[in-house]
Design a protein around this motif. Sequence first.
Motif, short mmCIF file in Angstrom:
data_model
loop_
_atom_site.label_atom_id
_atom_site.label_comp_id
_atom_site.label_asym_id
_atom_site.label_seq_id
_atom_site.Cartn_x
_atom_site.Cartn_y
_atom_site.Cartn_z
N ARG A 1 -4.99 -79.68 -40.55
CA ARG A 1 -6.24 -78.93 -40.59
C ARG A 1 -6.21 -77.80 -39.56
NH1 ARG A 1 -11.04 -83.09 -39.96
NH2 ARG A 1 -12.20 -81.21 -40.45
N GLY A 2 -6.97 -76.83 -39.80
CA GLY A 2 -7.07 -75.73 -38.84
C GLY A 2 -7.35 -74.42 -39.52
N LYS A 3 -7.66 -73.45 -38.72
CA LYS A 3 -7.97 -72.11 -39.23
C LYS A 3 -6.69 -71.49 -39.79
CE LYS A 3 -10.51 -68.04 -37.68
NZ LYS A 3 -11.11 -67.39 -36.50
N ARG A 4 -6.77 -70.93 -40.97
CA ARG A 4 -5.60 -70.37 -41.62
C ARG A 4 -5.02 -69.22 -40.80
NH1 ARG A 4 -5.35 -67.86 -47.75
NH2 ARG A 4 -3.12 -67.38 -47.75
N LYS A 5 -3.71 -69.19 -40.68
CA LYS A 5 -3.04 -68.15 -39.89
C LYS A 5 -3.10 -66.82 -40.61
CE LYS A 5 1.40 -67.02 -37.72
NZ LYS A 5 2.78 -67.49 -37.45
N PRO A 6 -3.62 -65.80 -39.96
CA PRO A 6 -3.68 -64.47 -40.59
C PRO A 6 -2.32 -63.78 -40.49
CG PRO A 6 -4.64 -64.36 -38.40
CD PRO A 6 -4.24 -65.81 -38.63
N ASP A 7 -2.20 -62.67 -41.15
CA ASP A 7 -1.00 -61.84 -41.06
C ASP A 7 -0.83 -61.41 -39.60
OD1 ASP A 7 0.88 -59.76 -41.08
OD2 ASP A 7 0.30 -59.12 -43.09
N PRO A 8 0.36 -61.68 -39.01
CA PRO A 8 0.57 -61.31 -37.60
C PRO A 8 0.42 -59.82 -37.31
CG PRO A 8 2.27 -62.83 -38.34
CD PRO A 8 1.49 -62.42 -39.56
N ARG A 9 0.36 -58.99 -38.36
CA ARG A 9 0.20 -57.55 -38.14
C ARG A 9 -1.27 -57.14 -38.07
NH1 ARG A 9 4.13 -56.24 -43.07
NH2 ARG A 9 2.85 -57.96 -43.80
N GLN A 10 -2.18 -58.09 -38.33
CA GLN A 10 -3.61 -57.80 -38.27
C GLN A 10 -4.10 -58.06 -36.85
OE1 GLN A 10 -5.41 -60.20 -41.31
NE2 GLN A 10 -4.56 -58.99 -42.99
N TYR A 11 -4.33 -57.00 -36.13
CA TYR A 11 -4.52 -57.09 -34.68
C TYR A 11 -5.65 -58.03 -34.27
CZ TYR A 11 -5.15 -55.62 -29.86
OH TYR A 11 -5.28 -55.62 -28.50
N ALA B 1 14.89 -62.39 -30.35
CA ALA B 1 15.94 -62.20 -31.36
C ALA B 1 15.52 -62.77 -32.71
CB ALA B 1 17.24 -62.85 -30.89
N ILE B 2 14.98 -63.98 -32.70
CA ILE B 2 14.55 -64.62 -33.95
C ILE B 2 13.37 -63.89 -34.55
CG2 ILE B 2 13.73 -66.76 -35.00
CD1 ILE B 2 16.70 -66.72 -34.03
N ASN B 3 12.45 -63.46 -33.71
CA ASN B 3 11.30 -62.69 -34.21
C ASN B 3 11.75 -61.41 -34.89
OD1 ASN B 3 8.94 -60.44 -33.06
ND2 ASN B 3 8.33 -62.13 -34.37
N GLY B 4 12.74 -60.73 -34.31
CA GLY B 4 13.26 -59.51 -34.92
C GLY B 4 13.81 -59.76 -36.31
N LEU B 5 14.55 -60.86 -36.48
CA LEU B 5 15.10 -61.19 -37.80
C LEU B 5 14.01 -61.58 -38.78
CD1 LEU B 5 18.32 -63.16 -36.77
CD2 LEU B 5 18.17 -60.81 -37.61
N LYS B 6 13.02 -62.33 -38.30
CA LYS B 6 11.91 -62.73 -39.18
C LYS B 6 11.14 -61.49 -39.66
CE LYS B 6 9.37 -66.39 -38.29
NZ LYS B 6 9.75 -67.38 -39.33
N ARG B 7 10.87 -60.57 -38.77
CA ARG B 7 10.16 -59.35 -39.14
C ARG B 7 10.97 -58.52 -40.13
NH1 ARG B 7 6.04 -57.14 -35.82
NH2 ARG B 7 6.94 -55.06 -36.06
N TYR B 8 12.27 -58.46 -39.90
CA TYR B 8 13.14 -57.70 -40.81
C TYR B 8 13.15 -58.33 -42.20
CZ TYR B 8 17.24 -55.28 -42.62
OH TYR B 8 18.10 -54.52 -43.39
N LYS B 9 13.21 -59.65 -42.24
CA LYS B 9 13.23 -60.37 -43.52
C LYS B 9 11.93 -60.13 -44.28
CE LYS B 9 14.18 -64.97 -45.44
NZ LYS B 9 14.52 -66.40 -45.09
N GLU B 10 10.81 -60.16 -43.57
CA GLU B 10 9.51 -59.91 -44.21
C GLU B 10 9.43 -58.49 -44.75
OE1 GLU B 10 6.65 -60.75 -41.22
OE2 GLU B 10 7.00 -62.92 -41.24
N ARG B 11 10.04 -57.56 -44.02
CA ARG B 11 9.95 -56.14 -44.40
C ARG B 11 10.82 -55.82 -45.62
NH1 ARG B 11 12.51 -51.38 -42.32
NH2 ARG B 11 13.49 -52.54 -40.63
N VAL B 12 12.04 -56.34 -45.66
CA VAL B 12 12.96 -55.96 -46.73
C VAL B 12 12.97 -56.96 -47.88
CG1 VAL B 12 14.41 -54.71 -45.10
CG2 VAL B 12 15.01 -57.07 -45.72
N GLY B 13 12.44 -58.15 -47.67
CA GLY B 13 12.45 -59.17 -48.71
C GLY B 13 13.65 -60.10 -48.58
#
Length: 785
Positions: free
Chosen positions: A60-70, A426-438
């Motif tokens: 349970r918990g508040k749904r996580k928003p898109d990390p790009r939504q400030y 480092a992991i965050n950079g790869l995750k962001r890249y994966k989200e961006r390019v698919g």
Amino acid sequence: MIKELLINADSCYRQAEQKAEHYFKSLYEQVEQKTYISTLTEDIRLWKRNHIHNYSLFSRGKRKPDPRQYHPYIQWLNYTGKLDNYLNRSISYIFMRDLGKSLDSPDTLNRIKSVVENLKIDLTKENKNKAFSMAGLYRLAQKEGVESGLIWVLNKLKTVSESIPKGMDAEQAQRKLIKIIAGVIMQEIEEMNEETTSEERTRRLDKAIRLGYSYGLTYPFIDDLLDAKILSDNEEKQYTDLIRTALTTGVVPEFGEWIGNNVELMRYIHSELREAFDYISANQHQETKIGFFEQSYVFFNSQEVDRVKSLSNANYTNEGLYIPVILKSSSSRLIVRSVIGASEDKELDNRTFFYGIYNQLADDFADMFDDLKDGAVTPYTYYLKYHESRPDLINPFELYWTVISNLIHNVYNSDRKTCEIILDRAINGLKRYKERVGTKRYNEVMGIFASGDPAFNKLIQNIVRKADDVDFFDKLLRDHMITILKNERIEKEEFMNMIKSLRHQINDMLNIPKTENIFLAEDQIINAANYSLEGEGKRLRPILAWLMGVNAYGLNRSAIEPLLKSLEYMHTASLIFDDLPSQDNASTRRGRRTLHEMQSIAVAELTGLFLTQKAVEEQTSLQQFDSDTILKLIKYSAQTTANMCRGQTMDLESKRMQLTLEQLNVMCFYKTGIGFEASLIMPAILAKVNEGEMDALKKFARHAGIAFQIKDDLLDVEGDTSLLGKPIGQDAENNSSTFVSILGQEDAEKEMWENYCLAMEALQEVPRNAPFLKHLLDYIINRDH
């Protein structure tokens, strides 16, 4: 005349190159031996405990928003109790990357803790003045006493943004400049201590703002400009020769004769960079001056070495690919310390030197396909093109992990918190890249850059897929800033286009037709009135009334046309009276001769009176509204006219006395602010809004009007006659009390911004959304006429 050399360019670059060669050799050996695999595998095994979570379907918990939504993301982090850790790793990373700090220092950890606590308060409190609004920034500058520095840099950023040529990204240029300014300020703050007085702190912060801009300007106007291929080959050579001469002699050459199509652009850039260069040079400590120029030359030359490379050349060595990367990535951050004249710290400088390539490899990975499209040579683009035919090439992704392993264990002495932060990043950079390019494109890329060790590759991809809590505030801030800048540009363009369209529509309705059997005298008055109305007026008051009436209150646009005419008739009448010899004795208005100059004083006086009566007549033509509402409107309009007369009387009296600031504010409101108020309140009367909303609008109008008048006073001193439509210097000639004459130019600018902030704060109290009022305020303080 040959200028005397300040530095030995070849010697200082070779010395830096040797240090980079030694660093690269160490990294190359680690890549060859693949020592990073076992080391990082163990690091990741420990790291996973905090970042790989198995969530139940029934969690349970508040749904996580898109990390790009400030704002939603910050709220979610706070709600879930993750904000403290999020901010701690983010600030820790900034202390390592931007300040060269080591996280095994108790002093550094305490400083990070303090910053995190203060930042959390700012992010979570109910703050109507958002930190990234102009009003929020100005309030922050006021706390530190650096309003003048902020006003100066905002004016500079506006000019730079307007001067960025097509083919370059204006928002990215602004973002980079802001980031560098912030970085220089952070460095300066870290150089201070408890013994630094408030006066000294203000002085140093003001200087840091100006130094940050001066250094940051090299990115859009040197690095980005040369990368954008806007200049011809000959122009590039002229430009780089100028820069090289300035860095080796310490003196910026004259612009001279420029051969090429971009002469006006380059004249502006030369002037702006020269001013920046001279400011930095003048604020250098004598003992650090040579080091600054040497570091700057290394930075510039390493960029040039990379810039002239071509992807068609299949013979670059590993050293040739990576050594310039090491040099430019480390020197760009080392320069910041020398810019502010920071005390020597060899350990900090070494950490900064070793750290640079980590960021550069991460950035080049994210941009590799854009770089490939542009034909730019980076370790990634070169590997993409030649890895099948050149087995000797180092895999840049392997080198990336090697750099990470080296930083953790050889530079930061296996500190666990450092390990945590670097792996998070480092992991965050790869995750962001994966989200961006698919996922599909990401897997293709990983197939090319796999390290050759299947187990390690599988481990990395597993944690990229499952890891949580690895995002960073500076990335959120960057995305938010770019979004704000882009939205501001789009909204500003839309607002200005709407203003232009409305101005045309209002101009078309202002002409006063002649009636049949008209008397000659009346014919003359109508001609005179139309002459005054036909000038290039801004029409701000009827435009504002239209926006308020139609956009905010939903009134029928054709129904309020008489109100729009009424407001402009009244305003034009006030200008006719204002220009008379008995008052300001102006010879030009709205780009043409004033009415009394064209006709006579008597005709001008009668025309002004005629227009005030036409204004009332138009108000009685608001036939789609009930009589009680119209009577209320006319009563308010009559009171407004009376108050405008009081303001003009005060203005005339001020020519024989020096007003106080309080008196000037009152006079300014009656002369100018009340016109803005009428533009808001009269549509509100027609819409029958409540008194509370009217009070908020009046407060907004008061401060917007004062800000408008101060800008007028400033333009009378520093404006362009061709843009203003009237001569500058009239206030001084008429011995008028103005904000500039009372406060001086610098403090008048501060007073304008203070009223801007007060107007923005009043806008928060307006219950309905009226974004055009914010854009109106921005227009008021940024206009050039």
